[in-house]
Design a protein around this motif. Structure first.
Motif, PDB file in Angstrom:
ATOM      1  N   ARG A 175      -3.250  -6.504   1.500  1.00  0.00           N
ATOM      2  CA  ARG A 175      -2.709  -5.304   1.419  1.00  0.00           C
ATOM      3  C   ARG A 175      -2.139  -4.774   2.569  1.00  0.00           C
ATOM      4  O   ARG A 175      -2.845  -4.608   3.595  1.00  0.00           O
ATOM      5  N   ILE A 176      -0.826  -4.326   2.431  1.00  0.00           N
ATOM      6  CA  ILE A 176      -0.253  -4.012   3.732  1.00  0.00           C
ATOM      7  C   ILE A 176       0.540  -2.542   3.415  1.00  0.00           C
ATOM      8  O   ILE A 176       1.322  -2.845   2.412  1.00  0.00           O
ATOM      9  N   GLY A 177       0.657  -1.866   4.372  1.00  0.00           N
ATOM     10  CA  GLY A 177       1.365  -0.473   4.476  1.00  0.00           C
ATOM     11  C   GLY A 177       2.328  -0.574   5.611  1.00  0.00           C
ATOM     12  O   GLY A 177       3.697  -0.729   5.367  1.00  0.00           O
ATOM     13  N   THR A 178       1.825  -0.097   6.622  1.00  0.00           N
ATOM     14  CA  THR A 178       2.357   0.094   7.879  1.00  0.00           C
ATOM     15  C   THR A 178       3.525  -0.891   8.355  1.00  0.00           C
ATOM     16  O   THR A 178       4.675  -0.781   8.462  1.00  0.00           O
TER      17      THR A 178
ATOM     18  N   LYS B 264       0.353   5.193  -0.149  1.00  0.00           N
ATOM     19  CA  LYS B 264      -0.611   6.438   0.002  1.00  0.00           C
ATOM     20  C   LYS B 264      -0.290   7.432   0.807  1.00  0.00           C
ATOM     21  O   LYS B 264       0.729   7.361   1.689  1.00  0.00           O
TER      22      LYS B 264
ATOM     23  N   SER C  44      -7.372  -6.356   3.954  1.00  0.00           N
ATOM     24  CA  SER C  44      -6.400  -5.434   4.765  1.00  0.00           C
ATOM     25  C   SER C  44      -6.875  -5.707   6.199  1.00  0.00           C
ATOM     26  O   SER C  44      -7.988  -5.967   6.912  1.00  0.00           O
ATOM     27  N   HIS C  45      -5.677  -5.672   6.875  1.00  0.00           N
ATOM     28  CA  HIS C  45      -5.688  -5.707   8.434  1.00  0.00           C
ATOM     29  C   HIS C  45      -6.019  -7.250   8.832  1.00  0.00           C
ATOM     30  O   HIS C  45      -6.731  -7.222   9.922  1.00  0.00           O
TER      31      HIS C  45
ATOM     32  N   MET D 180      -7.966   2.098  -3.825  1.00  0.00           N
ATOM     33  CA  MET D 180      -8.700   1.626  -2.652  1.00  0.00           C
ATOM     34  C   MET D 180     -10.007   2.356  -2.352  1.00  0.00           C
ATOM     35  O   MET D 180     -11.102   2.064  -1.914  1.00  0.00           O
TER      36      MET D 180
ATOM     37  N   ARG E 235     -17.049   1.559   6.474  1.00  0.00           N
ATOM     38  CA  ARG E 235     -16.511   2.618   5.729  1.00  0.00           C
ATOM     39  C   ARG E 235     -17.180   2.480   4.192  1.00  0.00           C
ATOM     40  O   ARG E 235     -17.832   3.414   3.858  1.00  0.00           O
TER      41      ARG E 235
ATOM     42  N   VAL F  17       1.159  -1.271   0.150  1.00  0.00           N
ATOM     43  CA  VAL F  17       0.116   0.042  -0.070  1.00  0.00           C
ATOM     44  C   VAL F  17       0.735   1.421  -0.055  1.00  0.00           C
ATOM     45  O   VAL F  17       1.839   1.380   0.810  1.00  0.00           O
TER      46      VAL F  17
ATOM     47  N   MET G 245      -8.887  -2.743  12.884  1.00  0.00           N
ATOM     48  CA  MET G 245      -7.479  -3.071  13.476  1.00  0.00           C
ATOM     49  C   MET G 245      -7.432  -3.541  14.881  1.00  0.00           C
ATOM     50  O   MET G 245      -6.363  -3.533  15.441  1.00  0.00           O
TER      51      MET G 245
ATOM     52  N   HIS H 151     -11.905  -4.754   3.937  1.00  0.00           N
ATOM     53  CA  HIS H 151     -11.148  -3.619   4.779  1.00  0.00           C
ATOM     54  C   HIS H 151     -11.646  -4.018   6.157  1.00  0.00           C
ATOM     55  O   HIS H 151     -12.737  -3.590   6.453  1.00  0.00           O
TER      56      HIS H 151
ATOM     57  N   TYR I  62       3.998   7.186   3.584  1.00  0.00           N
ATOM     58  CA  TYR I  62       4.573   6.771   5.089  1.00  0.00           C
ATOM     59  C   TYR I  62       5.642   7.344   5.537  1.00  0.00           C
ATOM     60  O   TYR I  62       6.455   6.624   6.179  1.00  0.00           O
TER      61      TYR I  62
HETATM   62  C1  LIG Z   1      -4.327   2.330   4.502  1.00  0.00           C
HETATM   63  C2  LIG Z   1      -5.068   1.054   4.100  1.00  0.00           C
HETATM   64  C3  LIG Z   1      -4.466  -0.189   4.278  1.00  0.00           C
HETATM   65  C4  LIG Z   1      -2.990  -0.229   4.684  1.00  0.00           C
HETATM   66  O1  LIG Z   1      -2.926   0.071   6.083  1.00  0.00           O
HETATM   67  P1  LIG Z   1      -1.687  -0.350   7.073  1.00  0.00           P
HETATM   68  O2  LIG Z   1      -2.218  -0.448   8.252  1.00  0.00           O
HETATM   69  O3  LIG Z   1      -0.791   1.080   6.546  1.00  0.00           O
HETATM   70  O4  LIG Z   1      -1.000  -1.644   6.375  1.00  0.00           O
HETATM   71  C5  LIG Z   1      -5.148  -1.353   3.720  1.00  0.00           C
HETATM   72  N1  LIG Z   1      -6.275  -1.188   3.168  1.00  0.00           N
HETATM   73  C6  LIG Z   1      -6.890   0.005   3.271  1.00  0.00           C
HETATM   74  C7  LIG Z   1      -8.212  -0.103   2.801  1.00  0.00           C
HETATM   75  C8  LIG Z   1      -6.436   1.186   3.407  1.00  0.00           C
HETATM   76  O5  LIG Z   1      -6.918   2.161   3.385  1.00  0.00           O
END
Ligand SMILES: *Cc1c(COP(=O)(O)O)cnc(C)c1O
Length: 349
Positions: free
Chosen positions: A209-212, A31, A187-188, A76, A130, A29, A159, A156, A35
């Motif tokens: 889907r992974i960001g952090t 966005k 996600s999450h 997304m 959401r 991810v 957390m 989605h 980060y």
């Molecule tokens: C931001 C987001 C993520 C990634 O989240 P992290 O906590 O940064 O891994 C995944 N899915 C959706 C829909 C997001 O908006």
């Protein structure tokens, strides 16, 4: 450099590779402020990781990622018939998220008129509340697809953890629906939940889907530092700054790079307003009694007080007493939230 994010390159890259290897189907991810690292860099890194898809938050971010990443770009934020997406939004490599039946119908109509076959992911409404379709809307969405190519289903999740049951209920709903896809973007979900879900639903191809935890998962590889720009001796009672506030003691003002434009704000503790709080704090000898706020900057191993609220690009810190302070040009560490901080430079060793 003014406010710099220092990255231990080897350590960071090996963390990225480890996450990619242990998360088959990974969709990085990228966005917002990337980060803290910037979207262009995340796009290039994702390309080098060899993943086939990257996820961005909004259509406005697509243009920054497309030239630097060779695969698909999943947006997304759902496509909305009420909102324009810009030219890059209809690039062949963009995959749209659809979360309402009317949007499926509208995008399908748009595709028919333009003679294109955009790829789409349909999103389910989870307890996040959401965006997304309810279970009962899945068949209407399936019927409305028309020329759209369905490439996956998306969830989605919150957390809070403990999302496996909800994810599995959706997986079952997807498999029972007329939506013809076996690819599930999630996600999450925790690593354990991902493994468990893959075992329980072997017919699905999971795409986490992974960001952090990808970009910022090895915090020890990342350090934000501010350059010392100036320093001045001050006497007790001397007035300084925009607000001409009297200094509570003698000491040194240290002017460092990093202000509100970088996302540096007044941090905890929250402004102490009540007289009682001030009296208590005064009794303890704290500088908050003088109305100062604790800053995220560390000088000489200690978190320091703002002499006054941060300026746009610099902050004035108060270091009490006669102790030594760093020289102009030296760096001091800053504890920031990466997702809300805009650094001037990223230096990767
Ligand atoms: C931001 C987001 C993520 C990634 O989240 P992290 O906590 O940064 O891994 C995944 N899915 C959706 C829909 C997001 O908006």
């Amino acid at each position: 450099m003014p406010l710099t994010l220092h990255v231990d390159g080897d350590r960071w890259r090996s963390h990225l590779r480890r996450v990619a290897e242990t998360h088959p189907g990974l969709v990085p991810v990228a966005k917002g402020n990337g980060y803290g690292l910037g979207l262009p860099r995340l796009a290039r890194k994702s390309d080098r990781l060899g993943v086939d898809t990257i996820a961005v938050g909004t259509y406005a971010e697509v243009g920054e990622v497309l030239p630097r990443f060779g695969g698909d770009v999943l947006v997304m934020t759902p496509w909305r018939r009420e909102l324009p997406v810009g030219d890059a939004g209809y690039d062949q490599r963009v995959v749209h998220t659809l979360s309402r039946v009317v949007d499926v119908q509208s995008l399908a109509a748009h595709a028919s008129v333009s003679g294109t076959r955009p790829r789409v992911v349909v999103e389910g409404l989870t307890s996040m509340a959401r965006h997304g379709l309810t279970r009962h809307e899945l068949s209407a969405a399936a019927r409305a697809l028309g020329p759209l190519r369905l490439t996956g289903f998306a969830l989605h999740l919150p957390m809070t953890g403990g999302n496996l049951t909800e994810a599995e209920q959706w997986a079952a709903a997807l498999q029972a629906s007329q939506l013809e896809t076996t690819r599930l973007f999630v996600s999450h979900l925790s690593d354990a939940e991902l493994t468990e879900l893959a075992q329980r639903r072997p017919g699905l191809s999971l795409r986490p889907r992974i960001g952090t935890s990808l970009w910022l998962g090895d915090r020890g590889a990342l350090r934000v530092a501010a350059t010392v720009l100036d320093r001045h001796q001050v006497q007790r009672g001397e007035r300084i700054g925009y607000r001409q506030r009297p200094m509570p003691r003698a000491g040194t003002l240290v002017v460092v790079a990093g202000g509100t434009a970088h996302g540096i704000g007044l941090e905890a503790p929250a402004a102490m307003t009540s007289l009682r709080q001030r009296a208590l704090s005064l009794a303890r000898g704290g500088l908050e009694a003088a109305g100062l706020s604790l800053s995220p900057f560390r000088v000489g191993g200690k978190q320091r007080w703002f002499a006054e609220p941060p300026h746009m690009q610099a902050s004035m810190l108060f270091v009490p007493g006669a102790g030594s302070v760093p020289n102009i040009g030296a760096e001091v560490d800053v504890d920031v939230r990466f997702t809300t901080t805009y650094v001037d430079a990223v230096e990767i060793s």
